[in-house]
Motif scaffolding. Sequence first.
Motif, short mmCIF file in Angstrom:
data_model
loop_
_atom_site.label_atom_id
_atom_site.label_comp_id
_atom_site.label_asym_id
_atom_site.label_seq_id
_atom_site.Cartn_x
_atom_site.Cartn_y
_atom_site.Cartn_z
N ARG A 177 0.86 -1.19 0.00
CA ARG A 177 0.00 0.00 0.00
C ARG A 177 0.88 1.23 0.00
N ARG A 178 1.03 1.89 -1.14
CA ARG A 178 1.92 3.04 -1.25
C ARG A 178 1.16 4.22 -1.85
N PRO A 179 0.65 5.13 -0.99
CA PRO A 179 -0.15 6.26 -1.49
C PRO A 179 0.61 7.21 -2.42
N SER A 180 1.93 7.18 -2.37
CA SER A 180 2.69 8.09 -3.27
C SER A 180 3.88 7.34 -3.88
N THR A 181 4.58 8.02 -4.76
CA THR A 181 5.88 7.61 -5.31
C THR A 181 5.86 6.38 -6.22
N ILE A 182 5.32 5.26 -5.75
CA ILE A 182 5.49 4.00 -6.48
C ILE A 182 4.47 3.91 -7.62
N PRO A 183 4.93 3.70 -8.85
CA PRO A 183 4.00 3.66 -9.99
C PRO A 183 3.05 2.46 -9.96
N LEU A 184 2.05 2.54 -10.83
CA LEU A 184 1.06 1.46 -10.92
C LEU A 184 1.73 0.13 -11.21
N ILE A 185 2.64 0.14 -12.18
CA ILE A 185 3.33 -1.10 -12.52
C ILE A 185 4.69 -0.77 -13.12
N ASN A 186 5.69 -1.57 -12.76
CA ASN A 186 7.07 -1.24 -13.12
C ASN A 186 7.84 -2.56 -13.27
N LYS A 242 6.50 -7.75 -25.87
CA LYS A 242 5.86 -6.68 -26.63
C LYS A 242 6.53 -5.34 -26.33
N ASP A 243 6.60 -4.50 -27.35
CA ASP A 243 7.24 -3.18 -27.20
C ASP A 243 6.23 -2.22 -26.55
N ASN A 244 5.99 -2.40 -25.25
CA ASN A 244 4.95 -1.59 -24.59
C ASN A 244 5.50 -0.81 -23.38
N CYS A 245 6.85 -0.65 -23.35
CA CYS A 245 7.39 0.03 -22.17
C CYS A 245 8.41 1.11 -22.53
N VAL A 246 8.64 1.99 -21.55
CA VAL A 246 9.73 2.95 -21.69
C VAL A 246 10.73 2.70 -20.57
N GLU A 247 12.01 2.73 -20.92
CA GLU A 247 13.04 2.51 -19.89
C GLU A 247 13.22 3.79 -19.09
N THR A 248 13.22 3.67 -17.77
CA THR A 248 13.43 4.85 -16.91
C THR A 248 14.48 4.51 -15.86
N ALA A 249 14.77 5.49 -15.02
CA ALA A 249 15.77 5.29 -13.97
C ALA A 249 15.36 4.18 -12.99
N MET A 303 -3.60 8.94 -15.20
CA MET A 303 -2.94 7.75 -15.75
C MET A 303 -1.46 8.03 -15.99
N ALA A 304 -1.18 9.24 -16.51
CA ALA A 304 0.22 9.60 -16.77
C ALA A 304 0.98 9.67 -15.45
N GLU A 305 0.33 10.21 -14.41
CA GLU A 305 0.99 10.29 -13.10
C GLU A 305 1.28 8.89 -12.55
N LEU A 306 0.32 7.98 -12.73
CA LEU A 306 0.48 6.61 -12.22
C LEU A 306 1.64 5.87 -12.91
N CYS A 307 1.94 6.30 -14.13
CA CYS A 307 2.95 5.57 -14.92
C CYS A 307 4.21 6.39 -15.17
N SER A 308 4.51 7.35 -14.24
CA SER A 308 5.72 8.14 -14.47
C SER A 308 6.63 8.07 -13.24
N LYS A 349 22.18 6.85 -8.86
CA LYS A 349 22.98 7.53 -9.90
C LYS A 349 22.08 7.88 -11.09
N ARG A 350 21.25 6.94 -11.48
CA ARG A 350 20.37 7.21 -12.63
C ARG A 350 19.40 8.35 -12.31
N LEU A 351 18.92 8.38 -11.07
CA LEU A 351 17.96 9.44 -10.68
C LEU A 351 18.64 10.82 -10.71
N ASN A 352 19.93 10.83 -10.42
CA ASN A 352 20.65 12.11 -10.36
C ASN A 352 21.21 12.56 -11.71
#
Length: 611
Positions: A419-428, A536-543, A564-569, A607-610
């Motif tokens: 249960r994470r009300p903030s920060t953690i995306p819907l799916i990663n 399937k090519d359905n993802c974007v690589e992030t930090a 939706m964009a917030e949930l997946c960023s 490091k990736r976040l920075n």
Amino acid sequence: MNLNELKHAGLKKWIEDAVSLMTPESVEICDGSKAEYDRMIKVLVDSGLGTPLKARPNSYLFHSDPSDVARVENRTYIASKTEDDAGPTNHWIDPVELKKTMTDLYKGCMKGRTMYVIPFSMGPVGSDIAKIGVEISDSAYVVVNMHIMTRVGSKVLDVLGTDGFYVPCFHSIGKPLGPGESDNGKWPCAPLEHKYISHFPETREIWSYGSGYGGNALLGKKCLALRIASVLARDEGWLAEHMLILKITDPKGSVKYMACAFPSACGKTNLAMLIPTLPGWKVETVGDDIAWMKFGADGRLYAINPESGFFGVAPGTNNDSNFNAMESIKSNTIFTNCGLTEDGDIWWEQIGYGAPGKEILDWKGNKKPAPQTDKAVKGEEVAHPNARFTAPAKQCPVIASEWEDPKGVPISAFLFGGRRPSTIPLINESKSWIHGVFMGSITGSEITAAALDLAAGTIRRDPFAMLPFCGYHMGDYFKHWINIGKKAEAEGHGDKLPKIFFCNWFRKDKDDHFIWPGYGENSRALAWVFERCDGKDNCVETAIGNLPKPGTIEPPAGVSAEAMAELCSVDIEGWKKEIADVREKHYPQFGAKLPKELSEELDAIEKRLNS
Ligand code: OXD
Ligand code: MN
């Protein structure tokens, strides 16, 4: 069967020694038959402990003692030879000292009662992944629950043969009866300070005393299938996990299996029985709480559900939150600590309707006006918040046809979540196996109210949802997961390892409202996972990992495109705090046993976040 007919000399001696110590009035070896179940139920109804339910065939309600309503984590011990083996997240007592204390408690503890010897298999009888246990108990309530939750009976003794391995489990409620005394409607148990739920990992033994409730007493579940099995799994190279197993079929009829770990009370049973809102998709249940997994000859990881029933939390279960669970409990079900309506049915908070009639009996046995709505009133609940149903898995309308396949089902994906009300995306999706182990290791839920002396916003980490269930040092457990991946890669099967994901159904907006509707809508995230597993090519690589490409998860009704964009960023600032919390508060507790791979992963994400 009587004791002299037992072919396994070691088992016979173990039982004889227990009889001399616990001095029961009689001994019964359970055969797992329906006749035995009916006889035990009669014993329980005659002693005033069980109430037949008029509204549900072959179903009974029990009310426990108010002091015996849940697992007692602070009386649960991992008594390994050294404290270091139990690690910082378990309670430890020296095994010699603990056995002495408990042997004193066990002396004469079954006076006036029957000792039931319950041979049980966790997993389909004879499966390569299954294990056998034998529980000695003085509780008929335990016998009937074990009949539903495990495979009990003579066929288990046949598999055991003359010298097979079994996990010996002692259980006593710790309430001997005097001459002529009976329970007379009062749930028997010992006071809290005499309750012990003890595990001896090196000798693979379980000793439980003083409680008759759930995981404290049904020793196949948390004690054997998780705490002792996690040690066996470490030693033998497999996985024993606090995970549901679901089968998911896409509209073209293609099937995958997923195993998902969430801390207690995050909706595991609901997810296991979910009804997808996505047209054409189907979810079926293999298990709702525990998964045992071993590599098959083809290099894939195969999972079985070691249990044969559901021991589900009743309050909150209704036709909307879990229709299939409601269908599963219409008959042949044991209810514990639910309310009793005037028309002889169970009732609980958030069951979906107010209680019928004028009065209701609450879980403490008090009469109250029947609630008009199903809303919970804190401290005044009709059903205890941890009230339970014990129902046969085969009664679930969406139980997968292969749920008892002895070879198990091949797992394509692991999901971790909390249960994470903030920060953690819907799916990663994790970038690698080790990154996935990192995700499992930081699993947890946020404390929203200032409960338990923790400030609101504090994250209670529950690594792999195994915090109360790992039978050894959690740092070594992380290492075991890393080794499983390394072994598969070394054998050329790295590509067959399940992909690892982190999900979060519990994001909230600034007004404290859930952004994501959850329940059946979670099928949208499961479908995305399914397609990821097919490459399937359905993802974007992030930090922080691979997130859904915009447009690949269609928002459900009520979720705006922005939400939706917030949930997946990636919430960069939130993640920086997350990393700092893991670095400062979570990882240090594992000391030198924290695998270096995990601290390196933490550095790499930072490091990736920075950058
Ligand atoms: C359970 C739990 O009862 O995880 O399954 O607490
Ligand atoms: Mn559980």
